[in-house]
Design a protein around this motif. Structure first.
Motif, PDB file in Angstrom:
ATOM      1  N   THR A  86     -12.892  22.463 -13.693  1.00 14.41           N
ATOM      2  CA  THR A  86     -12.488  23.855 -13.511  1.00 14.41           C
ATOM      3  C   THR A  86     -11.744  24.340 -14.748  1.00 14.41           C
ATOM      4  N   GLY A  87     -11.503  25.634 -14.770  1.00 15.35           N
ATOM      5  CA  GLY A  87     -10.817  26.249 -15.911  1.00 15.35           C
ATOM      6  C   GLY A  87     -11.825  26.673 -16.958  1.00 15.35           C
ATOM      7  N   PHE A  88     -11.338  26.882 -18.183  1.00 13.72           N
ATOM      8  CA  PHE A  88     -12.256  27.231 -19.265  1.00 13.72           C
ATOM      9  C   PHE A  88     -12.802  25.947 -19.864  1.00 13.72           C
ATOM     10  N   LEU A  89     -14.111  25.828 -19.873  1.00 17.08           N
ATOM     11  CA  LEU A  89     -14.780  24.636 -20.387  1.00 17.08           C
ATOM     12  C   LEU A  89     -15.417  24.958 -21.732  1.00 17.08           C
ATOM     13  N   ASN A  90     -15.196  24.092 -22.686  1.00 13.96           N
ATOM     14  CA  ASN A  90     -15.757  24.256 -24.021  1.00 13.96           C
ATOM     15  C   ASN A  90     -17.153  23.648 -24.090  1.00 13.96           C
ATOM     16  N   ILE A  91     -17.885  24.012 -25.121  1.00 12.42           N
ATOM     17  CA  ILE A  91     -19.207  23.446 -25.354  1.00 12.42           C
ATOM     18  C   ILE A  91     -19.087  21.923 -25.405  1.00 12.42           C
TER      19      ILE A  91
END
Length: 123
Positions: A86-91
């Motif tokens: 969850t949250g902001f996931l990076n490439i």
């Protein structure tokens, strides 16, 4: 709802999969699994658009509980374990891992595909 294992801790996911291997020994014929990661692009209207990552809200867990319960009932699999970030996931970040314990691969693959398609509606 039956007991459903969904976690945002990857070590816990792996531990539960190993526990279930022992718990269901002799009952399952296969474990069908999936690992999804954030790509460097999204596909919008058939075109590849560069991505900066993706945001996954915490409410995904409640949605996954319903999806997993539906999959268990619809495809009569033994059990399902899910990891979801969850949250902001990076490439390159892991988004989701799924382990479906099934008597036969056909029902396992069908349940897995169902879970993935339904979960994607919330990504």
């Amino acid at each position: 709802m039956k007991n459903i294992i969904i976690t945002n801790n990857f070590k816990e996911f792996n531990k539960k999969v190993e526990e279930y291997i022992e718990k269901y020994k002799g009952k399952f014929g296969c474990i069908v699994s999936f690992n999804g990661f954030v790509r460097e692009y999204d596909v919008i209207d058939g075109k590849k658009i560069p991505s900066k990552g993706m945001k996954i809200d915490d409410d995904i867990f409640e949605k996954l509980k319903v999806i997993v319960n539906e999959a268990k009932n619809k495809f009569d699999v033994i059990d399902i374990v899910i990891y979801h970030n969850t949250g902001f996931l990076n490439i390159g970040d892991r988004v989701m891992s799924i382990a479906v314990f099934a008597r036969h691969r056909d029902e396992g693959f069908k349940a897995l595909e169902y879970i993935i398609k339904e979960a994607k509606k919330y990504h």
